[in-house]
Design a protein around this motif. Structure first.
Motif, PDB file in Angstrom:
ATOM      1  N   PRO A 158       0.630  -1.099  -0.002  1.00  0.00           N
ATOM      2  CA  PRO A 158       0.051  -0.058   0.015  1.00  0.00           C
ATOM      3  C   PRO A 158       0.809   1.267   0.080  1.00  0.00           C
ATOM      4  N   CYS A 159       0.290   2.327  -0.757  1.00  0.00           N
ATOM      5  CA  CYS A 159       1.097   3.492  -0.716  1.00  0.00           C
ATOM      6  C   CYS A 159       0.832   4.400   0.701  1.00  0.00           C
ATOM      7  N   ARG A 160       1.643   4.992   1.084  1.00  0.00           N
ATOM      8  CA  ARG A 160       1.485   5.964   2.494  1.00  0.00           C
ATOM      9  C   ARG A 160       1.463   7.104   2.286  1.00  0.00           C
ATOM     10  N   TYR A 161       0.696   8.009   2.392  1.00  0.00           N
ATOM     11  CA  TYR A 161       0.700   9.375   2.082  1.00  0.00           C
ATOM     12  C   TYR A 161       0.386  10.177   3.310  1.00  0.00           C
ATOM     13  N   GLY A 162       0.125   9.477   4.664  1.00  0.00           N
ATOM     14  CA  GLY A 162      -0.050  10.310   5.680  1.00  0.00           C
ATOM     15  C   GLY A 162      -1.144  11.013   5.722  1.00  0.00           C
ATOM     16  N   GLY A 163      -2.434  10.641   5.104  1.00  0.00           N
ATOM     17  CA  GLY A 163      -3.824  11.037   5.408  1.00  0.00           C
ATOM     18  C   GLY A 163      -4.012  12.275   4.492  1.00  0.00           C
ATOM     19  N   TYR A 164      -3.180  12.216   3.093  1.00  0.00           N
ATOM     20  CA  TYR A 164      -3.632  12.956   1.986  1.00  0.00           C
ATOM     21  C   TYR A 164      -4.857  12.319   1.341  1.00  0.00           C
TER      22      TYR A 164
END
Length: 250
Positions: free
Chosen positions: A143-149
């Motif tokens: 999974p890509c992790r974009y910190g809530g974006y």
């Protein structure tokens, strides 16, 4: 009969080898290399159309891929890649984001120097890996992790209001791909497709006047489905503008 038995056993071993290469925790065997010199940064003109975003995302740990590019729908996908030289390679490997298309010497990944260096245990091991140039690796999609974006829609720099609109989708999380984009045509009361221009850039000539509503076809483990942006591209849009869709994919 004894000879035939041994021949059958050999066939079984040969047939199992490819399975063994892909069965360990869903990793697939391949090869990886890097582009430029060890001091180079990521490429801002990649085939995905991300522009400067492609140099900064994931701290520059990015990669170009070959068949994983999938005509652009693989842009933005995230992978764990780890090399297989026990003396030099880190157990976890590198976490990379796909930002470009590239074909190497039987490689699936052409990595930015920063990403390639993260395959190694330490700086000394990294120097040795750069000497190899091409290394055997195993990889899996993560999974890509974009910190809530939320997913962001950016108006491509070649757009010109009101005659031509091109967009790029950024921060697509999870393990889903955006495989199509449509806009709402109010006078016809129907959704109409945007063209995939290249990579993750979708465009349309003579877009609707006024605010523009979009929806996205998402493909992933949950199947194929559509998600509709909760916001509009405003009528005064211009090249470089960004719009928060208020959508998150997990």
């Amino acid at each position: 009969m004894e000879l035939k038995y041994h021949q059958f056993g050999l066939v079984c071993v040969i047939m199992l080898l490819p399975v063994m290469c892909t069965s360990q925790d869903s990793f697939t065997c391949s090869r990886a290399t890097y582009y430029g010199s060890p001091e180079c940064t990521a490429n801002p003109t990649g085939a995905c159309g991300f522009g400067e975003y492609g140099t900064a995302i994931n701290d520059g740990s990015v990669a170009g891929v070959s068949w994983l590019w999938r005509n652009g729908s693989g842009c933005g996908a995230c992978y764990q890649v780890r090399c297989k030289i026990a003396e030099y390679c880190d157990d976890y490997g590198a976490y990379v984001v796909v930002t470009d298309f590239g074909v190497g010497d039987r490689t699936d990944f052409i990595m930015s120097p920063r990403a390639y260096s993260r395959l190694a245990k330490n700086e000394d091991a990294s120097a040795e890996l750069f000497k190899y140039g091409v290394v055997d690796v195993e990889y899996k999609r993560v999974p890509c992790r974009y910190g809530g974006y939320n997913i962001i829609v950016k108006v491509n720099e070649r757009s010109y209001n009101p005659h031509y609109l091109a967009i790029v989708t950024l921060y697509v999380g999870g393990t889903q791909d955006i495989t199509a984009v449509q806009f709402w045509q109010e006078d016809c009361k129907e959704w109409r497709p945007m063209r995939r221009a290249f990579g993750t850039v979708f465009d349309v000539e003579n877009p609707p006047r006024g605010d523009i509503k979009l929806r996205f076809q998402v493909t992933g483990s949950a199947g194929v489905y559509w998600v509709e942006s909760k916001t509009f591209i405003t009528s005064d849009w211009k090249a470089g503008a960004s719009y928060d869709t208020q959508i998150q994919l997990e």
